[in-house]
Design an enzyme around this catalytic site. Structure first.
Site, mmCIF file in Angstrom:
data_model
loop_
_atom_site.group_PDB
_atom_site.id
_atom_site.type_symbol
_atom_site.label_atom_id
_atom_site.label_comp_id
_atom_site.label_asym_id
_atom_site.label_seq_id
_atom_site.Cartn_x
_atom_site.Cartn_y
_atom_site.Cartn_z
ATOM 1 N N CYS A 49 0.838 -1.067 0.170
ATOM 2 C CA CYS A 49 -0.047 0.091 0.060
ATOM 3 C C CYS A 49 0.868 1.482 -0.083
ATOM 4 O O CYS A 49 1.902 1.371 0.895
ATOM 5 C CB CYS A 49 -1.041 -0.153 1.093
ATOM 6 S SG CYS A 49 -1.514 1.496 1.783
ATOM 7 N N CYS A 52 0.467 3.397 3.520
ATOM 8 C CA CYS A 52 0.790 2.665 4.748
ATOM 9 C C CYS A 52 2.158 3.484 5.131
ATOM 10 O O CYS A 52 2.931 3.722 4.420
ATOM 11 C CB CYS A 52 1.041 1.068 4.723
ATOM 12 S SG CYS A 52 -0.622 0.560 5.026
ATOM 13 N N HIS A 112 -4.310 0.168 7.873
ATOM 14 C CA HIS A 112 -4.790 0.069 6.649
ATOM 15 C C HIS A 112 -5.938 -0.516 6.550
ATOM 16 O O HIS A 112 -7.036 -0.318 5.653
ATOM 17 C CB HIS A 112 -3.704 -0.961 5.970
ATOM 18 C CG HIS A 112 -3.990 -1.195 4.705
ATOM 19 N ND1 HIS A 112 -3.862 -0.035 3.468
ATOM 20 C CD2 HIS A 112 -4.739 -2.270 3.992
ATOM 21 C CE1 HIS A 112 -4.172 -0.794 2.469
ATOM 22 N NE2 HIS A 112 -4.684 -2.214 2.594
ATOM 23 N N ASN A 152 -13.157 10.322 -1.335
ATOM 24 C CA ASN A 152 -13.688 9.425 -2.179
ATOM 25 C C ASN A 152 -13.532 7.978 -1.292
ATOM 26 O O ASN A 152 -12.134 7.461 -1.146
ATOM 27 C CB ASN A 152 -13.085 9.206 -3.412
ATOM 28 C CG ASN A 152 -13.414 10.265 -4.424
ATOM 29 O OD1 ASN A 152 -14.227 10.994 -4.211
ATOM 30 N ND2 ASN A 152 -12.248 10.728 -5.074
ATOM 31 N N SER A 160 -8.751 4.700 -5.252
ATOM 32 C CA SER A 160 -7.614 3.843 -5.862
ATOM 33 C C SER A 160 -7.128 2.769 -4.503
ATOM 34 O O SER A 160 -6.580 2.003 -4.828
ATOM 35 C CB SER A 160 -6.598 4.578 -6.225
ATOM 36 O OG SER A 160 -5.980 5.560 -5.391
ATOM 37 N N HIS A 163 -7.043 2.211 1.902
ATOM 38 C CA HIS A 163 -6.337 2.710 3.143
ATOM 39 C C HIS A 163 -7.321 4.027 3.350
ATOM 40 O O HIS A 163 -7.361 4.803 2.320
ATOM 41 C CB HIS A 163 -4.824 3.090 2.840
ATOM 42 C CG HIS A 163 -4.019 3.512 4.247
ATOM 43 N ND1 HIS A 163 -3.379 2.698 4.595
ATOM 44 C CD2 HIS A 163 -4.013 4.658 4.690
ATOM 45 C CE1 HIS A 163 -2.731 3.193 5.650
ATOM 46 N NE2 HIS A 163 -3.277 4.372 5.870
ATOM 47 N N HIS A 165 -8.220 7.428 3.582
ATOM 48 C CA HIS A 165 -7.537 8.798 3.181
ATOM 49 C C HIS A 165 -8.475 9.701 2.402
ATOM 50 O O HIS A 165 -9.542 9.071 2.160
ATOM 51 C CB HIS A 165 -6.372 8.493 2.193
ATOM 52 C CG HIS A 165 -6.651 8.145 0.958
ATOM 53 N ND1 HIS A 165 -7.175 6.691 0.810
ATOM 54 C CD2 HIS A 165 -6.764 8.348 -0.198
ATOM 55 C CE1 HIS A 165 -7.516 6.439 -0.389
ATOM 56 N NE2 HIS A 165 -7.437 7.737 -1.202
ATOM 57 N N GLN A 167 -8.617 13.702 0.373
ATOM 58 C CA GLN A 167 -7.855 14.718 -0.591
ATOM 59 C C GLN A 167 -8.289 16.231 -0.284
ATOM 60 O O GLN A 167 -9.212 16.428 0.277
ATOM 61 C CB GLN A 167 -8.032 14.475 -1.909
ATOM 62 C CG GLN A 167 -7.596 13.067 -2.530
ATOM 63 C CD GLN A 167 -7.454 12.785 -4.113
ATOM 64 O OE1 GLN A 167 -7.076 13.717 -4.631
ATOM 65 N NE2 GLN A 167 -8.092 11.760 -4.485
HETATM 66 P P1 H2U Z 1 -8.310 8.410 -4.686
HETATM 67 O O1 H2U Z 1 -8.444 7.974 -3.355
HETATM 68 O O2 H2U Z 1 -9.430 9.085 -5.082
HETATM 69 O O3 H2U Z 1 -7.909 7.216 -5.365
HETATM 70 O O4 H2U Z 1 -6.929 9.286 -4.500
HETATM 71 C C1 H2U Z 1 -5.559 8.991 -4.043
HETATM 72 C C2 H2U Z 1 -4.612 9.795 -4.568
HETATM 73 O O5 H2U Z 1 -3.415 9.540 -4.253
HETATM 74 C C3 H2U Z 1 -4.607 10.116 -6.161
HETATM 75 O O6 H2U Z 1 -5.008 11.554 -6.337
HETATM 76 C C4 H2U Z 1 -2.469 10.056 -5.059
HETATM 77 C C5 H2U Z 1 -3.160 9.976 -6.280
HETATM 78 O O7 H2U Z 1 -2.643 10.950 -7.417
HETATM 79 N N1 H2U Z 1 -1.308 9.185 -5.224
HETATM 80 C C6 H2U Z 1 -0.001 9.592 -4.624
HETATM 81 O O8 H2U Z 1 0.202 11.060 -4.573
HETATM 82 N N2 H2U Z 1 1.252 8.975 -4.709
HETATM 83 C C7 H2U Z 1 1.261 7.641 -4.893
HETATM 84 O O9 H2U Z 1 2.114 7.001 -4.810
HETATM 85 C C8 H2U Z 1 0.075 7.006 -5.493
HETATM 86 C C9 H2U Z 1 -1.175 7.749 -5.548
HETATM 87 ZN ZN ZN Z 2 -2.292 1.031 3.762
#
Ligand code: H2U
Ligand code: ZN
Length: 352
Positions: A49, A52, A112, A152, A160, A163, A165, A167
């Site tokens: 992940c 994490c 996680h 989201n 994506s 975990h 989180h 934004q």
């Molecule tokens: P989502 O939860 O909406 O998928 O967004 C996760 C964000 O994490 C996404 O905007 C960022 C992606 O650009 N990201 C990073 O900043 N670093 C990473 O190593 C993978 C994903």
């Molecule tokens: Zn994680």
């Protein structure tokens, strides 16, 4: 008029748009269904992940061994802080403008396997405090006029990574939805000398039928004009324009109401309920925003079960959004489910 039986439109006064309600299509009894989906089990730490603690992200950044929340600049930011401002306009038909901004990711917990609904209250309070700090820091930057905090949740929403989180996107101009709300709230305040959501909340507290959960400082309810099946709005009792104005008691109470609400969502279909949520707050350009009443929106797409999802297609893309189950019925369902997470005792992550 039998509003529960006749097709009708409801106005969303925050953005001045209508939603079509077709309650007669759902005269059948409640079909909310708990499916026998295996409970997703996730490890407390996943070595693959990128969120994490201690793991490597895109571009080679290594996450620290964080213990509460952790904020970093999005490695694939949709907006960039630097660059020259520019505009392109061909006959007012082909129009483009540069937009600068800052995108960050905020990990809610090092664990996680948790979600807001499964974290203990103290940990959710930490998330509210981190949001508040980010809002203050980004909002204070002269080039930033709006700070959009959101989450989201769930693959259904295009998230994506499970975990926990969210934004933060901070922009040079005020985005469309916030702009519409700004305009409507400003007009209401000019006419009534009180905030639109303050006046709305007063009516909802008196009516009671759309309330979901509340505490001394916050109320979560299904708005009269909700377009998503189990959409809710979370409103502070005091008309504050943004997080900077919340007292520490109000911040704690926000964590409590968010926990109550997300637990109820999860209990509806006994799954980690997917949604997009986010806060709408006053712009941060130093203007007078006494007409603003901050709030959070939850937009969940699920309709009758863990696998029946609402899509905004056809007439809804071209005309108005439409719903069958009424906001009143949706609120009653959310009130009926337990306020204790269905997994309590199993994960150990739930405090009440
Ligand atoms: P989502 O939860 O909406 O998928 O967004 C996760 C964000 O994490 C996404 O905007 C960022 C992606 O650009 N990201 C990073 O900043 N670093 C990473 O190593 C993978 C994903
Ligand atoms: Zn994680």
């Amino acid at each position: 008029m039998q509003w529960e039986e006749r097709p009708h439109k409801r106005l969303n006064p925050l953005i001045n748009e209508w939603v079509l309600v077709s309650p007669h299509r759902l005269k059948r009894p409640w079909q909310g269904k708990v499916e026998d989906l295996p409970e997703e089990t996730r490890p407390a730490h996943d070595p693959t992940c990128y969120l994490c603690p201690g793991n490597v992200r895109a571009g080679g950044h290594v996450n620290p061994a964080y213990e509460e929340t952790f904020v970093f600049d999005n490695d694939f930011a949709a907006l960039l802080p630097e660059g020259e401002d520019g505009e392109f306009n061909q006959d007012d038909l082909l129009v483009a403008r540069t937009e600068r901004g800052i995108c960050r990711v905020i990990c809610f917990s090092p664990r996680h396997d948790l979600t807001l609904a499964r974290m203990d209250l103290e940990a959710v309070e930490g998330v509210v405090d981190a949001w508040t700090e980010q809002f203050a820091e980004l909002g204070a930057r002269p080039e930033i006029r709006y700070v959009q905090i959101f989450e989201n949740r769930g693959a259904l929403m295009g998230c994506s990574n499970p975990h926990p989180h969210g934004q933060i996107w901070a922009t040079q101009t005020v985005p469309t939805e916030a702009e519409k709300e700004d305009r409507a709230q400003r007009e209401w305040y000019k006419k009534n000398s009180s905030t639109m959501l303050g006046d709305y909340l007063e009516r909802e507290l008196a009516a009671g039928e759309r309330l979901v959960c509340r505490n001394a400082h916050w109320v979560a309810l299904v708005p009269f004009w909700a377009k998503w099946p189990f959409e809710t709005i979370v409103i502070p009792a005091r008309p504050v324009a943004d997080m900077n104005q919340l007292s520490s008691e109000e911040r704690g109470a926000l964590a409590d109401v968010l926990q109550q609400l997300t637990i109820r969502y999860d209990n509806l279909f006994r799954i980690s309920f997917p949604y997009s949520m986010g806060f709408h707050q006053a712009p941060t350009d130093g203007g007078n925003y006494s007409h603003w009443h901050m709030h959070a929106h939850f937009y969940p797409p699920l309709l009758r079960s863990a696998t029946v999802q609402k899509f905004m297609v056809g007439f809804e893309m071209l005309g108005w959004p439409q719903r069958d189950i009424t906001p009143e019925t949706a609120a009653a369902r959310l009130r009926e489910v337990s306020g204790i997470h269905y997994s309590a005792g199993k994960t150990g992550g739930v405090s009440k």
